[in-house]
Write a protein that holds these residues in place. Structure first.
Motif, PDB file in Angstrom:
ATOM      1  N   ILE A  95       0.863  -1.187   0.000  1.00  0.00           N
ATOM      2  CA  ILE A  95       0.000   0.000   0.000  1.00  0.00           C
ATOM      3  C   ILE A  95       0.895   1.231   0.000  1.00  0.00           C
ATOM      4  N   LYS A  96       1.011   1.864  -1.158  1.00  0.00           N
ATOM      5  CA  LYS A  96       1.920   2.993  -1.319  1.00  0.00           C
ATOM      6  C   LYS A  96       1.149   4.296  -1.118  1.00  0.00           C
ATOM      7  N   SER A  97       0.872   4.595   0.139  1.00  0.00           N
ATOM      8  CA  SER A  97       0.163   5.823   0.492  1.00  0.00           C
ATOM      9  C   SER A  97       0.906   6.508   1.627  1.00  0.00           C
ATOM     10  N   GLY A  98       0.901   7.828   1.629  1.00  0.00           N
ATOM     11  CA  GLY A  98       1.555   8.574   2.694  1.00  0.00           C
ATOM     12  C   GLY A  98       3.048   8.721   2.512  1.00  0.00           C
ATOM     13  N   THR A  99       3.563   8.401   1.318  1.00  0.00           N
ATOM     14  CA  THR A  99       5.009   8.445   1.108  1.00  0.00           C
ATOM     15  C   THR A  99       5.555   9.873   0.993  1.00  0.00           C
ATOM     16  N   GLU A 100       4.675  10.879   1.100  1.00  0.00           N
ATOM     17  CA  GLU A 100       5.169  12.247   1.196  1.00  0.00           C
ATOM     18  C   GLU A 100       5.832  12.502   2.550  1.00  0.00           C
ATOM     19  N   TYR A 101       5.556  11.585   3.503  1.00  0.00           N
ATOM     20  CA  TYR A 101       6.228  11.627   4.798  1.00  0.00           C
ATOM     21  C   TYR A 101       7.445  10.718   4.727  1.00  0.00           C
ATOM     22  N   SER A 102       8.588  11.229   5.161  1.00  0.00           N
ATOM     23  CA  SER A 102       9.840  10.499   4.963  1.00  0.00           C
ATOM     24  C   SER A 102       9.884   9.180   5.714  1.00  0.00           C
TER      25      SER A 102
ATOM     26  N   ILE B  22      -0.629  -8.473   2.311  1.00  0.00           N
ATOM     27  CA  ILE B  22      -0.744  -7.027   2.124  1.00  0.00           C
ATOM     28  C   ILE B  22       0.138  -6.327   3.159  1.00  0.00           C
ATOM     29  N   VAL B  23       0.865  -5.297   2.713  1.00  0.00           N
ATOM     30  CA  VAL B  23       1.746  -4.537   3.597  1.00  0.00           C
ATOM     31  C   VAL B  23       1.374  -3.064   3.535  1.00  0.00           C
ATOM     32  N   ALA B  24       1.213  -2.443   4.693  1.00  0.00           N
ATOM     33  CA  ALA B  24       0.929  -1.004   4.769  1.00  0.00           C
ATOM     34  C   ALA B  24       1.955  -0.352   5.691  1.00  0.00           C
ATOM     35  N   PHE B  25       2.098   0.974   5.580  1.00  0.00           N
ATOM     36  CA  PHE B  25       3.217   1.634   6.241  1.00  0.00           C
ATOM     37  C   PHE B  25       2.833   2.793   7.156  1.00  0.00           C
ATOM     38  N   SER B  26       1.554   2.946   7.426  1.00  0.00           N
ATOM     39  CA  SER B  26       1.133   3.957   8.394  1.00  0.00           C
ATOM     40  C   SER B  26      -0.119   3.469   9.113  1.00  0.00           C
TER      41      SER B  26
END
Length: 230
Positions: free
Chosen positions: A83-90, A138-142
């Motif tokens: 899930i490629k969302s929020g990548t504007e945050y480092s 599924i992998v998410a990052f936030s």
């Protein structure tokens, strides 16, 4: 800008988690010339001459180690959805890149999905993703994405065999991990990040040398939640 108003209102220091943007960076540098600025869990520019205090874990390594944990759970020829969302945050971007590097190095098929920011649309998207017979990991990052994935899986018994991984340590995420809805998470020590952010701001105000502290992190599954080190 809001930060300038804070300075005008008498703020002694500013702690901020900003997006990785040149405009934001310029504004922070401008404010930092007047009062201490501390970037919390964020890096708007990793320059050698950086004068802004940055407090964060090594998010890229967290992503790599999370990726290694995911590899151990993959079946033969299974793919992974990122899930490629929020990548504007480092911090989110670094975790994403860490996981993707591990997947690419192991030739794991990867599908990238942008879930957007609208909660209703995101919930529907996650339900549709899980309804696809080919979806297994599924992998998410936030935290918002992790909580939404957990909720979608919990509400539909047909999704019980889908594995969810990611980063975040809200109470809801921990509850999903404990109950087996989420399989593995990477977490940094938020208490240390908050404490060191304030401490270093005060030290800079007092003209003292800033401490270089390493932020601890853990990659955990349900069996490790209550271990002392976590």
């Amino acid at each position: 800008m809001l930060l300038e108003k804070e300075v005008e209102n008498g703020a002694d220091a500013i702690l901020i988690e900003g997006i990785d943007d040149d405009g934001v960076r310029a504004e922070l540098e401008k404010i930092n010339a007047v009062i201490p600025v501390v970037e919390v869990n964020s890096r708007t520019g990793d320059k050698e001459d950086n004068k802004i205090i940055q407090i964060h874990a090594d998010d890229y390594v967290i992503g790599q180690e999370l990726g290694e944990a995911i590899l151990k759970r993959l079946g033969s020829e299974e793919s992974v959805i990122l899930i490629k969302s929020g990548t504007e945050y480092s911090d989110v971007a670094e975790r994403y890149l860490g996981v993707k590097e591990i997947m690419d190095a192991s030739a794991v098929p990867v599908e990238e999905v942008d879930a957007g920011t609208d909660e209703v649309s995101r919930a529907l998207m996650f339900t549709n993703l899980m309804a696809n017979q080919s979806t297994r990991h599924i992998v998410a990052f936030s935290s918002p994405e992790m909580e939404a994935l957990g909720k979608a899986k919990q509400e539909n018994p047909d999704f019980k065999d889908i594995s969810i991984y990611g980063t975040g340590n809200t109470n809801q995420i921990i509850n999903y991990l404990e109950s087996g809805i989420i399989q593995v998470i990477g977490v940094s020590n938020d208490y240390s990040i908050g404490y060191l952010s304030v401490r270093n701001a005060v030290m800079k105000l007092n003209g003292e040398e800033i401490e270089k502290n390493q932020i601890k992190y853990s990659i955990i599954d349900a069996s490790q939640i209550y271990k002392k080190e976590n």
